[in-house]
Design a protein around this motif. Sequence first.
Motif, mmCIF file in Angstrom:
data_model
loop_
_atom_site.group_PDB
_atom_site.id
_atom_site.type_symbol
_atom_site.label_atom_id
_atom_site.label_comp_id
_atom_site.label_asym_id
_atom_site.label_seq_id
_atom_site.Cartn_x
_atom_site.Cartn_y
_atom_site.Cartn_z
ATOM 1 N N GLU A 102 4.819 5.997 8.648
ATOM 2 C CA GLU A 102 5.195 6.653 7.393
ATOM 3 C C GLU A 102 3.920 7.107 6.691
ATOM 4 O OE1 GLU A 102 8.001 5.616 3.581
ATOM 5 O OE2 GLU A 102 8.397 4.684 5.533
ATOM 6 N N TYR A 103 4.040 8.141 5.884
ATOM 7 C CA TYR A 103 2.883 8.768 5.253
ATOM 8 C C TYR A 103 2.896 8.588 3.741
ATOM 9 C CZ TYR A 103 -0.172 12.537 3.593
ATOM 10 O OH TYR A 103 -1.141 13.265 2.956
ATOM 11 N N SER A 104 1.715 8.317 3.194
ATOM 12 C CA SER A 104 1.473 8.345 1.752
ATOM 13 C C SER A 104 0.232 9.182 1.513
ATOM 14 C CB SER A 104 1.233 6.940 1.199
ATOM 15 O OG SER A 104 2.433 6.233 1.086
ATOM 16 N N SER A 105 0.291 10.021 0.490
ATOM 17 C CA SER A 105 -0.839 10.898 0.207
ATOM 18 C C SER A 105 -1.789 10.330 -0.840
ATOM 19 C CB SER A 105 -0.336 12.262 -0.268
ATOM 20 O OG SER A 105 0.403 12.107 -1.468
ATOM 21 N N SER A 106 -1.425 9.208 -1.463
ATOM 22 C CA SER A 106 -2.266 8.625 -2.505
ATOM 23 C C SER A 106 -2.080 7.121 -2.540
ATOM 24 C CB SER A 106 -1.899 9.205 -3.880
ATOM 25 O OG SER A 106 -0.597 8.756 -4.252
ATOM 26 N N ILE A 107 -2.997 6.446 -3.197
ATOM 27 C CA ILE A 107 -2.889 4.991 -3.311
ATOM 28 C C ILE A 107 -1.680 4.627 -4.174
ATOM 29 C CG2 ILE A 107 -4.472 4.685 -5.259
ATOM 30 C CD1 ILE A 107 -4.208 2.416 -2.153
ATOM 31 N N GLY A 108 -1.397 5.436 -5.187
ATOM 32 C CA GLY A 108 -0.231 5.183 -6.032
ATOM 33 C C GLY A 108 1.063 5.252 -5.249
ATOM 34 N N ASP A 109 1.199 6.275 -4.424
ATOM 35 C CA ASP A 109 2.380 6.427 -3.579
ATOM 36 C C ASP A 109 2.470 5.272 -2.582
ATOM 37 O OD1 ASP A 109 4.705 7.903 -2.585
ATOM 38 O OD2 ASP A 109 3.452 8.347 -0.833
ATOM 39 N N ALA A 110 1.335 4.880 -2.020
ATOM 40 C CA ALA A 110 1.322 3.756 -1.066
ATOM 41 C C ALA A 110 1.780 2.468 -1.745
ATOM 42 C CB ALA A 110 -0.071 3.587 -0.482
ATOM 43 N N LEU A 111 1.315 2.225 -2.957
ATOM 44 C CA LEU A 111 1.720 1.018 -3.684
ATOM 45 C C LEU A 111 3.230 1.015 -3.899
ATOM 46 C CD1 LEU A 111 -1.183 0.875 -6.291
ATOM 47 C CD2 LEU A 111 -0.867 -0.656 -4.335
ATOM 48 N N ASP A 112 3.800 2.164 -4.254
ATOM 49 C CA ASP A 112 5.255 2.259 -4.436
ATOM 50 C C ASP A 112 5.994 1.975 -3.141
ATOM 51 O OD1 ASP A 112 4.878 2.918 -7.116
ATOM 52 O OD2 ASP A 112 5.135 5.085 -6.778
ATOM 53 N N LYS A 113 5.515 2.520 -2.035
ATOM 54 C CA LYS A 113 6.185 2.313 -0.750
ATOM 55 C C LYS A 113 6.099 0.861 -0.296
ATOM 56 C CE LYS A 113 6.179 6.997 0.870
ATOM 57 N NZ LYS A 113 5.836 7.992 1.834
ATOM 58 N N ILE A 114 4.960 0.227 -0.547
ATOM 59 C CA ILE A 114 4.791 -1.174 -0.149
ATOM 60 C C ILE A 114 5.698 -2.074 -0.978
ATOM 61 C CG2 ILE A 114 3.145 -3.092 -0.122
ATOM 62 C CD1 ILE A 114 0.991 -0.885 0.510
ATOM 63 N N ARG A 115 5.872 -1.744 -2.237
ATOM 64 C CA ARG A 115 6.779 -2.529 -3.089
ATOM 65 C C ARG A 115 8.229 -2.385 -2.629
ATOM 66 N NH1 ARG A 115 3.419 -0.198 -7.504
ATOM 67 N NH2 ARG A 115 2.079 -1.875 -8.243
ATOM 68 N N ALA A 116 8.565 -1.232 -2.044
ATOM 69 C CA ALA A 116 9.947 -0.935 -1.679
ATOM 70 C C ALA A 116 10.315 -1.319 -0.247
ATOM 71 C CB ALA A 116 10.220 0.555 -1.879
ATOM 72 N N ALA A 117 9.340 -1.439 0.641
ATOM 73 C CA ALA A 117 9.647 -1.674 2.054
ATOM 74 C C ALA A 117 8.565 -2.531 2.706
ATOM 75 C CB ALA A 117 9.768 -0.341 2.790
ATOM 76 N N ARG A 118 8.893 -3.065 3.877
ATOM 77 C CA ARG A 118 7.957 -3.885 4.646
ATOM 78 C C ARG A 118 7.170 -3.005 5.610
ATOM 79 N NH1 ARG A 118 8.135 -4.685 9.674
ATOM 80 N NH2 ARG A 118 10.302 -4.107 9.878
ATOM 81 N N PHE A 119 5.857 -3.210 5.630
ATOM 82 C CA PHE A 119 5.001 -2.537 6.601
ATOM 83 C C PHE A 119 4.206 -3.602 7.342
ATOM 84 C CE2 PHE A 119 5.896 0.768 3.557
ATOM 85 C CZ PHE A 119 6.187 1.840 4.381
ATOM 86 N N ASP A 120 4.062 -3.397 8.657
ATOM 87 C CA ASP A 120 3.344 -4.351 9.497
ATOM 88 C C ASP A 120 1.853 -4.071 9.547
ATOM 89 O OD1 ASP A 120 5.742 -5.732 10.504
ATOM 90 O OD2 ASP A 120 6.167 -3.777 11.399
ATOM 91 N N LEU A 121 1.462 -2.846 9.207
ATOM 92 C CA LEU A 121 0.072 -2.418 9.321
ATOM 93 C C LEU A 121 -0.147 -1.245 8.381
ATOM 94 C CD1 LEU A 121 -2.706 -2.258 10.906
ATOM 95 C CD2 LEU A 121 -1.510 -0.747 12.514
ATOM 96 N N ILE A 122 -1.319 -1.231 7.727
ATOM 97 C CA ILE A 122 -1.700 -0.089 6.906
ATOM 98 C C ILE A 122 -2.986 0.496 7.471
ATOM 99 C CG2 ILE A 122 -2.477 0.698 4.627
ATOM 100 C CD1 ILE A 122 -0.738 -1.497 3.401
ATOM 101 N N LEU A 123 -2.961 1.801 7.718
ATOM 102 C CA LEU A 123 -4.158 2.546 8.077
ATOM 103 C C LEU A 123 -4.516 3.373 6.851
ATOM 104 C CD1 LEU A 123 -3.227 3.727 11.689
ATOM 105 C CD2 LEU A 123 -4.714 1.831 11.023
ATOM 106 N N LEU A 124 -5.665 3.104 6.265
ATOM 107 C CA LEU A 124 -6.043 3.638 4.970
ATOM 108 C C LEU A 124 -7.293 4.493 5.066
ATOM 109 C CD1 LEU A 124 -5.670 3.390 1.784
ATOM 110 C CD2 LEU A 124 -7.246 1.458 1.952
ATOM 111 N N ASP A 125 -7.183 5.736 4.623
ATOM 112 C CA ASP A 125 -8.350 6.617 4.568
ATOM 113 C C ASP A 125 -9.395 5.985 3.654
ATOM 114 O OD1 ASP A 125 -9.993 8.860 4.904
ATOM 115 O OD2 ASP A 125 -9.010 9.973 3.308
#
Length: 145
Positions: free
Chosen positions: A41-64
């Motif tokens: 799944e894609y996030s274009s910003s840290i804010g968007d990523a924080l929202d997605k992490i709060r809403a769903a489970r992720f096993d791994l984050i690859l962060l620019d």
Amino acid sequence: MTSETVRKDAVRVLFVDDEFIEFRALKKKIADLSEPRVEVEYSSSIGDALDKIRAARFDLILLDNRLLPNADFRETVPELRGIGYTGPIGVVSTDISGGYFQEFPDYGVDFRIGKDEIDVQSLQHIIREYVHYDVPDFWKDDYSI
């Protein structure tokens, strides 16, 4: 490893980068990855990523490494850890040779990788090392003593 900690479904990866083209390139590179099954799944910003992490489970984050308005991973990774994400985080950058990359463990980063190094084999290796899931039978020889 107990059965509660072993993943049997797809490995869920959140790719955070302000360049959508980088996400497209990653999806193309790993399109042939069939084992393990990976959902990116894609996030274009840290804010968007924080929202997605709060809403769903992720096993791994690859962060620019660099996401505006933050300077680099030394600011963004503590934000991810600050909301309670405890899974593996890998910092992805075009250039990982800067001296400050040596500090990555101090900021909650599990590994760093160059964007040009990401391919099917490297992603499989990262998942083997950092994500708990049901290991396919044909990989079990790799883990026998």
